[in-house]
Design a protein around this motif. Structure first.
Motif, PDB file in Angstrom:
ATOM      1  N   LEU A 155      -3.641   4.359   2.004  1.00 22.24           N
ATOM      2  CA  LEU A 155      -3.818   4.167   3.442  1.00 22.24           C
ATOM      3  C   LEU A 155      -4.793   3.017   3.702  1.00 22.24           C
ATOM      4  O   LEU A 155      -4.574   2.162   4.565  1.00 22.24           O
ATOM      5  CB  LEU A 155      -4.324   5.470   4.085  1.00 22.24           C
ATOM      6  CG  LEU A 155      -4.404   5.493   5.599  1.00 22.24           C
ATOM      7  CD1 LEU A 155      -3.027   5.281   6.227  1.00 22.24           C
ATOM      8  CD2 LEU A 155      -4.970   6.823   6.101  1.00 22.24           C
ATOM      9  N   ASN A 156      -5.850   3.004   2.913  1.00 17.83           N
ATOM     10  CA  ASN A 156      -6.856   1.944   3.042  1.00 17.83           C
ATOM     11  C   ASN A 156      -6.257   0.556   2.771  1.00 17.83           C
ATOM     12  O   ASN A 156      -6.517  -0.410   3.495  1.00 17.83           O
ATOM     13  CB  ASN A 156      -7.980   2.241   2.041  1.00 17.83           C
ATOM     14  CG  ASN A 156      -9.204   1.407   2.318  1.00 17.83           C
ATOM     15  OD1 ASN A 156      -9.784   1.509   3.389  1.00 17.83           O
ATOM     16  ND2 ASN A 156      -9.578   0.570   1.376  1.00 17.83           N
ATOM     17  N   GLN A 157      -5.423   0.500   1.731  1.00 15.08           N
ATOM     18  CA  GLN A 157      -4.783  -0.783   1.384  1.00 15.08           C
ATOM     19  C   GLN A 157      -3.817  -1.202   2.499  1.00 15.08           C
ATOM     20  O   GLN A 157      -3.698  -2.386   2.819  1.00 15.08           O
ATOM     21  CB  GLN A 157      -4.019  -0.659   0.064  1.00 15.08           C
ATOM     22  CG  GLN A 157      -4.887  -0.489  -1.154  1.00 15.08           C
ATOM     23  CD  GLN A 157      -5.812  -1.672  -1.387  1.00 15.08           C
ATOM     24  OE1 GLN A 157      -6.954  -1.668  -0.929  1.00 15.08           O
ATOM     25  NE2 GLN A 157      -5.324  -2.700  -2.039  1.00 15.08           N
ATOM     26  N   ALA A 158      -3.142  -0.221   3.064  1.00 17.63           N
ATOM     27  CA  ALA A 158      -2.191  -0.522   4.139  1.00 17.63           C
ATOM     28  C   ALA A 158      -2.932  -1.080   5.354  1.00 17.63           C
ATOM     29  O   ALA A 158      -2.495  -2.069   5.958  1.00 17.63           O
ATOM     30  CB  ALA A 158      -1.420   0.746   4.521  1.00 17.63           C
ATOM     31  N   VAL A 159      -4.056  -0.472   5.688  1.00 13.82           N
ATOM     32  CA  VAL A 159      -4.862  -0.938   6.830  1.00 13.82           C
ATOM     33  C   VAL A 159      -5.325  -2.375   6.575  1.00 13.82           C
ATOM     34  O   VAL A 159      -5.233  -3.254   7.444  1.00 13.82           O
ATOM     35  CB  VAL A 159      -6.078   0.012   7.061  1.00 13.82           C
ATOM     36  CG1 VAL A 159      -7.093  -0.609   8.007  1.00 13.82           C
ATOM     37  CG2 VAL A 159      -5.603   1.348   7.615  1.00 13.82           C
ATOM     38  N   LYS A 245       4.363  -4.732   1.097  1.00 18.98           N
ATOM     39  CA  LYS A 245       3.494  -4.910  -0.064  1.00 18.98           C
ATOM     40  C   LYS A 245       3.698  -3.755  -1.039  1.00 18.98           C
ATOM     41  O   LYS A 245       3.745  -2.589  -0.645  1.00 18.98           O
ATOM     42  CB  LYS A 245       2.038  -4.951   0.388  1.00 18.98           C
ATOM     43  CG  LYS A 245       1.075  -5.330  -0.727  1.00 18.98           C
ATOM     44  CD  LYS A 245      -0.288  -5.667  -0.160  1.00 18.98           C
ATOM     45  CE  LYS A 245      -1.213  -6.117  -1.277  1.00 18.98           C
ATOM     46  NZ  LYS A 245      -2.474  -6.606  -0.783  1.00 18.98           N
ATOM     47  N   VAL A 246       3.819  -4.094  -2.326  1.00 14.93           N
ATOM     48  CA  VAL A 246       3.964  -3.066  -3.354  1.00 14.93           C
ATOM     49  C   VAL A 246       2.854  -3.265  -4.372  1.00 14.93           C
ATOM     50  O   VAL A 246       2.618  -4.375  -4.836  1.00 14.93           O
ATOM     51  CB  VAL A 246       5.344  -3.173  -4.066  1.00 14.93           C
ATOM     52  CG1 VAL A 246       5.478  -2.089  -5.146  1.00 14.93           C
ATOM     53  CG2 VAL A 246       6.480  -3.058  -3.054  1.00 14.93           C
ATOM     54  N   GLU A 247       2.146  -2.208  -4.695  1.00 15.28           N
ATOM     55  CA  GLU A 247       1.124  -2.288  -5.734  1.00 15.28           C
ATOM     56  C   GLU A 247       1.417  -1.224  -6.775  1.00 15.28           C
ATOM     57  O   GLU A 247       2.086  -0.228  -6.488  1.00 15.28           O
ATOM     58  CB  GLU A 247      -0.265  -2.065  -5.133  1.00 15.28           C
ATOM     59  CG  GLU A 247      -0.723  -3.259  -4.286  1.00 15.28           C
ATOM     60  CD  GLU A 247      -2.156  -3.139  -3.811  1.00 15.28           C
ATOM     61  OE1 GLU A 247      -2.954  -4.016  -4.165  1.00 15.28           O
ATOM     62  OE2 GLU A 247      -2.470  -2.180  -3.095  1.00 15.28           O
ATOM     63  N   GLN A 248       0.884  -1.456  -7.977  1.00 12.80           N
ATOM     64  CA  GLN A 248       1.106  -0.471  -9.043  1.00 12.80           C
ATOM     65  C   GLN A 248      -0.231   0.086  -9.500  1.00 12.80           C
ATOM     66  O   GLN A 248      -1.238  -0.618  -9.508  1.00 12.80           O
ATOM     67  CB  GLN A 248       1.819  -1.140 -10.220  1.00 12.80           C
ATOM     68  CG  GLN A 248       3.221  -1.552  -9.866  1.00 12.80           C
ATOM     69  CD  GLN A 248       3.982  -2.141 -11.042  1.00 12.80           C
ATOM     70  OE1 GLN A 248       3.491  -2.168 -12.165  1.00 12.80           O
ATOM     71  NE2 GLN A 248       5.182  -2.597 -10.771  1.00 12.80           N
ATOM     72  N   ASP A 249      -0.212   1.351  -9.885  1.00 12.77           N
ATOM     73  CA  ASP A 249      -1.445   1.982 -10.366  1.00 12.77           C
ATOM     74  C   ASP A 249      -1.083   3.206 -11.206  1.00 12.77           C
ATOM     75  O   ASP A 249       0.080   3.528 -11.343  1.00 12.77           O
ATOM     76  CB  ASP A 249      -2.309   2.400  -9.157  1.00 12.77           C
ATOM     77  CG  ASP A 249      -3.786   2.369  -9.508  1.00 12.77           C
ATOM     78  OD1 ASP A 249      -4.130   2.789 -10.619  1.00 12.77           O
ATOM     79  OD2 ASP A 249      -4.583   1.921  -8.670  1.00 12.77           O
ATOM     80  N   ASP A 250      -2.143   3.892 -11.711  1.00 18.28           N
ATOM     81  CA  ASP A 250      -1.879   5.100 -12.502  1.00 18.28           C
ATOM     82  C   ASP A 250      -1.678   6.273 -11.567  1.00 18.28           C
ATOM     83  O   ASP A 250      -2.595   7.050 -11.343  1.00 18.28           O
ATOM     84  CB  ASP A 250      -3.070   5.380 -13.430  1.00 18.28           C
ATOM     85  CG  ASP A 250      -3.279   4.237 -14.401  1.00 18.28           C
ATOM     86  OD1 ASP A 250      -2.274   3.651 -14.829  1.00 18.28           O
ATOM     87  OD2 ASP A 250      -4.435   3.919 -14.705  1.00 18.28           O
ATOM     88  N   LYS A 416       5.370  -2.022   5.476  1.00 21.58           N
ATOM     89  CA  LYS A 416       5.797  -1.023   4.483  1.00 21.58           C
ATOM     90  C   LYS A 416       4.911  -1.238   3.264  1.00 21.58           C
ATOM     91  O   LYS A 416       4.967  -2.295   2.625  1.00 21.58           O
ATOM     92  CB  LYS A 416       7.273  -1.249   4.128  1.00 21.58           C
ATOM     93  CG  LYS A 416       7.794  -0.313   3.054  1.00 21.58           C
ATOM     94  CD  LYS A 416       9.223  -0.729   2.718  1.00 21.58           C
ATOM     95  CE  LYS A 416       9.766   0.014   1.546  1.00 21.58           C
ATOM     96  NZ  LYS A 416      10.987  -0.644   1.037  1.00 21.58           N
ATOM     97  N   TYR A 417       4.078  -0.271   2.972  1.00 15.29           N
ATOM     98  CA  TYR A 417       3.175  -0.394   1.821  1.00 15.29           C
ATOM     99  C   TYR A 417       3.522   0.687   0.803  1.00 15.29           C
ATOM    100  O   TYR A 417       3.677   1.860   1.156  1.00 15.29           O
ATOM    101  CB  TYR A 417       1.703  -0.242   2.260  1.00 15.29           C
ATOM    102  CG  TYR A 417       0.774  -0.184   1.075  1.00 15.29           C
ATOM    103  CD1 TYR A 417       0.309  -1.352   0.473  1.00 15.29           C
ATOM    104  CD2 TYR A 417       0.410   1.040   0.510  1.00 15.29           C
ATOM    105  CE1 TYR A 417      -0.502  -1.299  -0.656  1.00 15.29           C
ATOM    106  CE2 TYR A 417      -0.397   1.105  -0.608  1.00 15.29           C
ATOM    107  CZ  TYR A 417      -0.846  -0.066  -1.187  1.00 15.29           C
ATOM    108  OH  TYR A 417      -1.634  -0.017  -2.313  1.00 15.29           O
TER     109      TYR A 417
END
Lengths: 424, 381
Positions: A155-159, A245-250, A416-417
């Motif tokens: 949510l933070n990244q989307a903001v 935006k698309v990000e990858q993480d664990d 769209k995140y």
């Protein structure tokens, strides 16, 4: 009953009292412009004031004092409302009627709050270096740890992505970069600005109707030669272009966040209209009878949570959900479909009535808890409205199908995140 | 129907306890000044109840992990196709449900004027299960996602890891929701089996708190409750050794500051002793870690625990009793050692006069706090 008044220029008192309460809650809210350069300073200041005043110069002394007051809760918080930052200090204390030895707890609580706010440990024009560093670390941790909770992080990244370059992108705790620049000296300037220039709202939710115990606080504020800033209007976000935006993480489960924004023509909405948007949002994804809950979760079994929030201050609706990576597109398409259904009026009067009922109960229960009351009063103040709970319920209940359709038509998907598991 | 008023003189409070003819225990607390009222319908069936039998029958039944939680989700399904949440909404009620290690609760809050109608919805849906192959299957995806959400929540991961380290056999170490694999084994037959055994009014409790009329509410309850034969259940728990399974465990996740859970395994207690131990643990945590304590100051001044905040959780059931302390720290082992040292000191020195006075005031405040709002009272009862 709710009372709202301006005590004197720039200082307001909102109050509510009822014999049903056994505790009193008093909060002092400093309302400031949210700025990247000052947000971290105000955040550090907020907890620093709580932790080190001259009278209770360390945590041990403060703790002892709180213990003597039946474990009173002295709290502090930093909030964000669009492009405003709110520094809040408050206390929750048992009412005098319940004190076992006739202690004047309310009076003590106000004195404690005043010590914390007006008597900070500033010597030679600087705060204690040790405490400033400790509080800087606290805020640093809070900023870093947003990453720990992946739902919150997404949510933070989307903001950040949506509001890029705008004040609204600034976190309520500021940034790590600005935090590094804080020292025991420059924080004194921030303190002075907080006391001298911010708008101040005192909220009290008490058992008794008599507010005389607060006069000592109001008199202290009156004695300060304050020059209050003219608060800028809320900066609203309007739809310009669709971002992705698309990000990858664990992560075990992909997190999907969508933002829906109004086009410029949504400008100049009345406060009544904002409540109609709230009704529309509740039907969209704000309740267990919403379209998102019934379709994306219940019918398609795609997720456990899929909900929407309307942020009045930025004018944006956020939707968040946790889904399997392979289902991201399906969830995305179906979320969009639900908003389209609202725009087309593809919902029944009964569905609309249900969410009106949900909202009515949520507002009606506001007056059953001291903290909820204080939150409601702050919200009213920030929105510059003097609506009673009854008035809000009246507007909610007067919302027609057409109002919901019109409200939904204002919104378009703007972001769209996706946060999904690493591919390798 | 047996009716008893339980008074708590010190706090000028009281509530009513009723043993209904159906076997149901009812707890009532009227709070006429409030605008809302709350009802909780609870069964003593939680995630640890994996093996049981009906008294008088021979066969023990063992069910997959996560079945109590699965049942909680599925009970919202109605035979006539109506949606429970919608029925509540029509009565302006906000409803939800929750499964814990020991129990499952269904609850709502509503404006005073809608309370009776909403109570009718609650009593009806909990007493009328409707499980089909199709609706049970549909829920699997939703619950899988709920379980996976937990795996991305570090607090939850470290909490269960701590339980896993402490307990060798007890089901308390297993996620309340079960696992993605265990819930694959759940079907409608298993759900009915559990429902018929545990959702018997003798094993249940109804709590009504807030602004409502007692007489009208009880009349409605009388009319809505089903008369059924009392089912007595015998529950079987794996024998649990006193010692912990592992003293230290680590799990790697992408977090910026490490999180910790420090668990203390205690011998489960029965009856009054059980309540006294839980209250004692609450006071101990406040003295040990609350603001004004040596450790709070130490953690704050050394920056060892952000916000000096160490939370605590007391889990107490038939076959387990544990205190779990949790928080964040760059150096969890140092935090643990400091807590141990302080406990040893406390054991030797006891508590002083000042601390004792605080404890008295604190306990008094804590219990008054339980009587603030209908929500809190419902939780207390």
């Amino acid at each position: 009953m709710f009372l709202q008044k301006e005590i004197f220029s720039g200082v307001f008192h909102y109050s509510f009292n009822s014999k049903k309460f056994k505790f009193n809650v008093i909060t002092i809210n400093f309302i400031l412009e949210l700025e990247e350069k000052t947000a971290s300073k105000n955040a550090v200041l907020c907890s620093l004031l709580r932790e080190s005043c001259k009278k209770y110069s360390n945590n041990f002394k403060l703790g002892e004092k709180l213990r003597s007051l039946y474990g009173a809760n002295l709290f502090c918080d930093v909030k964000k409302a669009g492009n405003k930052q709110i520094v809040m200090l408050g206390v929750k204390i048992l009412d005098d009627e319940f004190a076992l030895e006739g202690e004047k707890l309310k009076k003590e609580a106000v004195e404690l709050l005043m010590q914390v706010i007006f008597n900070p440990k500033i010597e030679n024009e600087q705060f204690s270096k040790k405490y400033v560093e400790l509080e800087k670390n606290e805020i640093k941790n809070l900023l870093k740890n947003i990453y720990n909770d992946k739902k919150q992080y997404a949510l933070n990244q989307a903001v950040k992505t949506l509001f890029e370059g705008k004040t609204m992108a600034v976190n309520r705790f500021g940034t790590l970069e600005e935090l590094e620049k804080i020292n025991e000296k420059n924080l004194v300037e921030s303190y002075e600005s907080l006391i001298l220039n911010s708008k101040i709202l005192v909220c009290s939710c008490t058992r008794e109707e008599n507010f005389e115990f607060l006069n000592v606080l109001f008199n202290r504020l009156k004695a300060i030669r304050r020059k209050v800033y003219e608060i800028k209007p809320y900066e609203k976000f309007y739809f310009e272009k669709f971002r992705e935006k698309v990000e990858q993480d664990d992560v075990t489960q992909a997190k999907l966040v969508l933002a829906f924004a109004k086009k410029q023509e949504g400008l100049g909405l009345k406060l009544e209209d904002e409540l109609k948007i709230e009704v529309m949002n509740c039907l969209f994804g704000g309740s267990a009878t919403s379209l998102l809950f019934n379709n994306v979760r219940e019918k398609l079994s795609l997720c456990y949570y899929c909900r929407s929030y309307y942020n009045y201050f930025s004018g944006v609706i956020f939707v968040e959900s946790g889904v399997e990576s392979k289902n991201i597109e399906k969830a995305y398409e179906n979320i969009i479909l639900q908003l389209e259904a609202l725009k087309k009026g593809d919902f029944s009067e009964e569905e609309l009535n249900q969410v009106k009922c949900v909202l009515e109960t949520a507002y009606e229960s506001v007056v059953d808890g001291e903290e909820k009351v204080c939150g409601f009063m702050l919200n009213n103040f920030l929105k510059n409205r003097d609506f009673s709970v009854e008035r809000i319920i009246e507007i909610i209940n007067s919302t027609q199908k057409e109002d919901v359709i019109n409200a939904a038509k204002m919104f378009n998907v703007a972001l769209k995140y996706v946060l999904k598991e690493r591919e390798n | 129907m047996e009716r008893e008023t339980i008074k708590i003189e010190e706090f000028k409070e009281s509530f009513v306890k009723i043993k209904h003819k159906t076997g149901l225990t009812i707890l009532l607390k009227q709070m006429k000044d409030f605008s809302t009222a709350i009802a909780v319908f609870l069964t003593r069936f939680g995630s640890v109840d994996r093996c049981f039998k009906k008294v008088g029958e021979n066969e023990k039944i063992t069910v997959p992990d996560g079945v109590a939680h699965y049942l909680e989700h599925k009970l919202f399904e109605n035979e006539d196709g109506s949606i429970t949440f919608e029925l509540f909404s029509k009565e302006k009620a906000l409803a939800n449900a929750e499964t814990s290690f020991n129990s499952t609760s269904y609850y709502f809050s509503s404006p005073a004027k809608n309370f009776l109608e909403a109570l009718k919805v609650l009593l009806n849906f909990v007493q009328n299960p409707y499980f089909t192959d199709e609706n049970v299957e549909k829920e699997r995806g939703i619950i899988s996602q709920e379980i996976k959400m937990g795996k991305d929540t570090p607090e939850e991961v470290v909490f269960y890891k701590c339980l896993e380290g402490m307990f060798k056999n007890s089901a308390v170490k297993i996620d309340i929701g079960g696992s993605v694999n265990s819930i694959k084994k759940i079907n409608k037959e298993i759900l009915y089996e559990c429902y018929n055994n545990f959702y018997n009014l003798n094993n249940m409790c109804l709590i009504l708190v807030g602004n409502f009329n007692e007489e009208e509410a009880l009349k409605l309850v009388d009319a809505q409750l089903k008369n059924e034969e009392a089912v007595e259940i015998e529950r079987f728990y794996e024998e649990e050794p006193e010692e912990v399974e592992k003293k230290y465990c680590e799990v790697f996740m992408s977090v910026k500051t490490p999180l910790f859970s420090i668990g203390f395994k205690l011998t489960p207690k029965k009856g009054e002793q059980r309540l006294k131990t839980v209250i004692g643990l609450r006071i101990l945590c406040e003295l040990l870690l609350g603001e004004g304590s040596f450790l709070y100051n130490e953690f704050y001044e050394k920056g060892l625990v952000p916000g000096a905040e160490v939370g605590f959780n007391i889990l107490d059931g038939e076959d387990f009793l544990t205190l779990i302390l949790n928080g964040e720290s760059e150096n969890p082992k140092e935090v643990m050692n400091k807590i141990f040292e302080e406990i040893v000191k406390m054991k030797v020195k006891g508590i002083n006069e000042k601390e004792f006075i605080f404890v008295k005031k604190f306990v008094y405040k804590e219990y008054l706090e339980e009587f603030i709002t209908p929500e809190k009272v419902a939780y207390y009862l």
